[in-house]
Design an enzyme around this catalytic site. Sequence first.
Site, PDB file in Angstrom:
ATOM      1  N   CYS A   1      -8.064  15.130  11.832  1.00 19.26           N
ATOM      2  CA  CYS A   1      -8.224  15.876  13.089  1.00 19.26           C
ATOM      3  C   CYS A   1      -6.909  16.457  13.603  1.00 19.26           C
ATOM      4  O   CYS A   1      -6.873  17.546  14.163  1.00 19.26           O
ATOM      5  CB  CYS A   1      -8.825  14.970  14.164  1.00 19.26           C
ATOM      6  SG  CYS A   1     -10.077  13.836  13.561  1.00 19.26           S
TER       7      CYS A   1
ATOM      8  N   ASP B   1     -11.197   8.026  16.335  1.00 17.09           N
ATOM      9  CA  ASP B   1     -12.488   7.384  16.604  1.00 17.09           C
ATOM     10  C   ASP B   1     -13.251   7.155  15.306  1.00 17.09           C
ATOM     11  O   ASP B   1     -13.816   6.090  15.072  1.00 17.09           O
ATOM     12  CB  ASP B   1     -13.342   8.265  17.524  1.00 17.09           C
ATOM     13  CG  ASP B   1     -12.792   8.305  18.931  1.00 17.09           C
ATOM     14  OD1 ASP B   1     -11.581   8.479  19.076  1.00 17.09           O
ATOM     15  OD2 ASP B   1     -13.576   8.171  19.880  1.00 17.09           O
TER      16      ASP B   1
ATOM     17  N   CYS C   1      -8.086  15.242  17.887  1.00 14.59           N
ATOM     18  CA  CYS C   1      -9.147  14.235  17.984  1.00 14.59           C
ATOM     19  C   CYS C   1      -9.560  13.996  19.435  1.00 14.59           C
ATOM     20  O   CYS C   1      -8.853  14.353  20.377  1.00 14.59           O
ATOM     21  CB  CYS C   1      -8.697  12.943  17.311  1.00 14.59           C
ATOM     22  SG  CYS C   1     -10.031  11.739  17.070  1.00 14.59           S
ATOM     23  N   ASP C   2     -10.682  13.296  19.586  1.00 10.99           N
ATOM     24  CA  ASP C   2     -11.439  13.213  20.836  1.00 10.99           C
ATOM     25  C   ASP C   2     -10.610  12.991  22.105  1.00 10.99           C
ATOM     26  O   ASP C   2     -10.743  13.721  23.076  1.00 10.99           O
ATOM     27  CB  ASP C   2     -12.463  12.074  20.752  1.00 10.99           C
ATOM     28  CG  ASP C   2     -13.453  12.257  19.622  1.00 10.99           C
ATOM     29  OD1 ASP C   2     -13.261  13.169  18.809  1.00 10.99           O
ATOM     30  OD2 ASP C   2     -14.408  11.484  19.541  1.00 10.99           O
ATOM     31  N   LYS C   3      -9.783  11.946  22.131  1.00  7.62           N
ATOM     32  CA  LYS C   3      -9.131  11.562  23.382  1.00  7.62           C
ATOM     33  C   LYS C   3      -7.900  12.384  23.693  1.00  7.62           C
ATOM     34  O   LYS C   3      -7.408  12.375  24.820  1.00  7.62           O
ATOM     35  CB  LYS C   3      -8.771  10.070  23.368  1.00  7.62           C
ATOM     36  CG  LYS C   3      -9.940   9.148  23.068  1.00  7.62           C
ATOM     37  CD  LYS C   3     -11.160   9.448  23.924  1.00  7.62           C
ATOM     38  CE  LYS C   3     -12.382   8.710  23.464  1.00  7.62           C
ATOM     39  NZ  LYS C   3     -12.867   9.096  22.116  1.00  7.62           N
TER      40      LYS C   3
ATOM     41  N   CYS D   1     -13.949  16.467  13.491  1.00  8.54           N
ATOM     42  CA  CYS D   1     -15.329  16.304  13.017  1.00  8.54           C
ATOM     43  C   CYS D   1     -16.184  17.527  13.339  1.00  8.54           C
ATOM     44  O   CYS D   1     -16.153  18.045  14.454  1.00  8.54           O
ATOM     45  CB  CYS D   1     -15.949  15.051  13.619  1.00  8.54           C
ATOM     46  SG  CYS D   1     -15.099  13.529  13.122  1.00  8.54           S
TER      47      CYS D   1
ATOM     48  N   GLU E   1     -17.045   3.035  21.005  1.00  6.77           N
ATOM     49  CA  GLU E   1     -18.228   3.806  20.629  1.00  6.77           C
ATOM     50  C   GLU E   1     -19.096   3.003  19.660  1.00  6.77           C
ATOM     51  O   GLU E   1     -18.607   2.157  18.920  1.00  6.77           O
ATOM     52  CB  GLU E   1     -17.816   5.125  19.961  1.00  6.77           C
ATOM     53  CG  GLU E   1     -17.165   6.096  20.920  1.00  6.77           C
ATOM     54  CD  GLU E   1     -16.797   7.411  20.269  1.00  6.77           C
ATOM     55  OE1 GLU E   1     -16.947   7.524  19.037  1.00  6.77           O
ATOM     56  OE2 GLU E   1     -16.374   8.323  20.981  1.00  6.77           O
TER      57      GLU E   1
ATOM     58  N   SER F   1     -20.673   7.801  20.100  1.00  3.98           N
ATOM     59  CA  SER F   1     -20.017   8.932  19.457  1.00  3.98           C
ATOM     60  C   SER F   1     -20.804  10.200  19.772  1.00  3.98           C
ATOM     61  O   SER F   1     -22.005  10.146  20.045  1.00  3.98           O
ATOM     62  CB  SER F   1     -19.991   8.707  17.954  1.00  3.98           C
ATOM     63  OG  SER F   1     -19.751   9.914  17.272  1.00  3.98           O
TER      64      SER F   1
END
Length: 557
Positions: A50, A82, A123-125, A195, A445, A471
């Site tokens: 990511c 994640d 990535c997500d955060k 992702c 998650e 997720s």
Amino acid sequence: MDLKHLSRGITEGRDRAGARSMFKAVGFTDADLSRPLIGVANTWIETMPCNFHLRRLSAKAKEGIRDAGGTPMEFNTIAISDGETMGTEGMRASLVSRELIADSIELVCRGQMFDAVVCIVGCDKTIPGAAMALARLNLPGLVLYGGTIAPGSYRGKDVTIQDVYEAIGANVAGKISDAELKELENVACPAAGACGGQYTANTMSTVMEMIGLSPMGFNSVPAMDPQKDEVSFDCGKIVMNVLKTGLRPRDILTREAFENAIASVAASGGSTNSVLHLLAIAREAGVNLEIDDFQRVSERTPLLADLKPSGRFVAADMHRAGGIGLLAKRLLQGKYLHASEKTVSGLAIGAEAEQAKETPGQEVIAPLDKPLKATGGLVILKGNLAPEGCVAKISGHERLEHRGPARVFDSEKDAMAAVTGKKIKAGDVVVIRNEGPKGGPGMPEMLSVTAAIVGEGLGETVALLTDGRFSGATHGLMAGHVSPEAALGGPIAAVRDGDMIRFDVRKRLLEVEVSNDVLKQRMAQWKPPQPRYPTGVFAKYGALVSSASQGAITRPR
């Protein structure tokens, strides 16, 4: 506006000779130090696809800053994957990292007295963490998302990491062989990028464009597309323009801008994590946003994007179809968008949306008169199990009612063992508690559990609720963020095996069929669980974190 409105304090005058000497030690000249100092917050890390390519994008952004008359200074922060940590003890670190990312960007920008900042995220955060930092600092700046990964190809079909997690459950159920699982594992993630479906990273990427902190059309360019270098360079020029005009994040982060962001999540079938992150960004920006606002906006917004995890396409397909701009144009045409909200480009969001071009024959984003679903996918449920609310994502394929006996687990690990041990039966309601922001700590998650349930063929007959998170790849009748969480004495702590639990999505209801008197009696005997981590970062986070219904931000007590 004075373009060196902050950095003068660290670079100018006789008393700053020592600071200038240290800057010169790393190659900066007097000419460099006479220009505005622009922070480049890079979330590069070598542990995941990511963020793996972000050094390349950062170098291009710095070129753009220099070309526009600024002096870039790059610094790094952290990131936790994640996808890699899912289902392990490491998953507890993910949400905690959001606070650390925001804190570190804030600290370096304040400490180094940057005049503006570009945040490069993956990535997500890292995405909400950067936005939270911008909201706190109110420093001219923007967010650039590193871009989505390309889909993998497995036996002629496009696949993503979601397919791998669901294949684990299928392997447990004997539906696919070990060799088939390995074959899928080897091809699902072909290169760098986050992702590929409308999971949390791509959802928050969409949010950043729609809320105005990212230039429209920039985030959706895939990670390895050559155009990503171009938009990264352009971000350097745009941040200098934002500095010159004096536009600040809190000018952009209005109540109406948050509603635009929620509408984009609803219309794209985005991740439930967006609720948590938008609440957190709003708290940092001083905007009054509540969990019930997500229900209100979602109810009035049609689902338009046919994206994974419930749809057919991935984020790269959406980019080719016309990108987030096309989604914004649909929302504008349907009067679901507050058109006059500002963006970092200098144009209002409505003007940006008007410029979107639709690829002829595309099927990713539905026309307004033929939405995939009349209302958005986000649903806020309340009831005696979730007085402060919980979040479900209803794509249109899920059943809207379920009633079944509780199967209660005090950790994700125990629940996963029960699922893979084939101890969960059709009709059950899996309850996973003590995994909230405080109890986890870190609100991990549950993709491993939810994907295993789907992979074993129980996705249509089993429901799940948790005070943890899901997720963005999770689908099925699943309710997360149950608040108050068990560790705070929420009613989920009183549920026992065999209690009948009822989901009624139409009525926005989640309840356990136990009287209030019995729940009170059970809670009178309840004792808060001992913290899993008595010292260190997890202990500090658990002591300071707020409820998920407030965005799970950390605040001094």
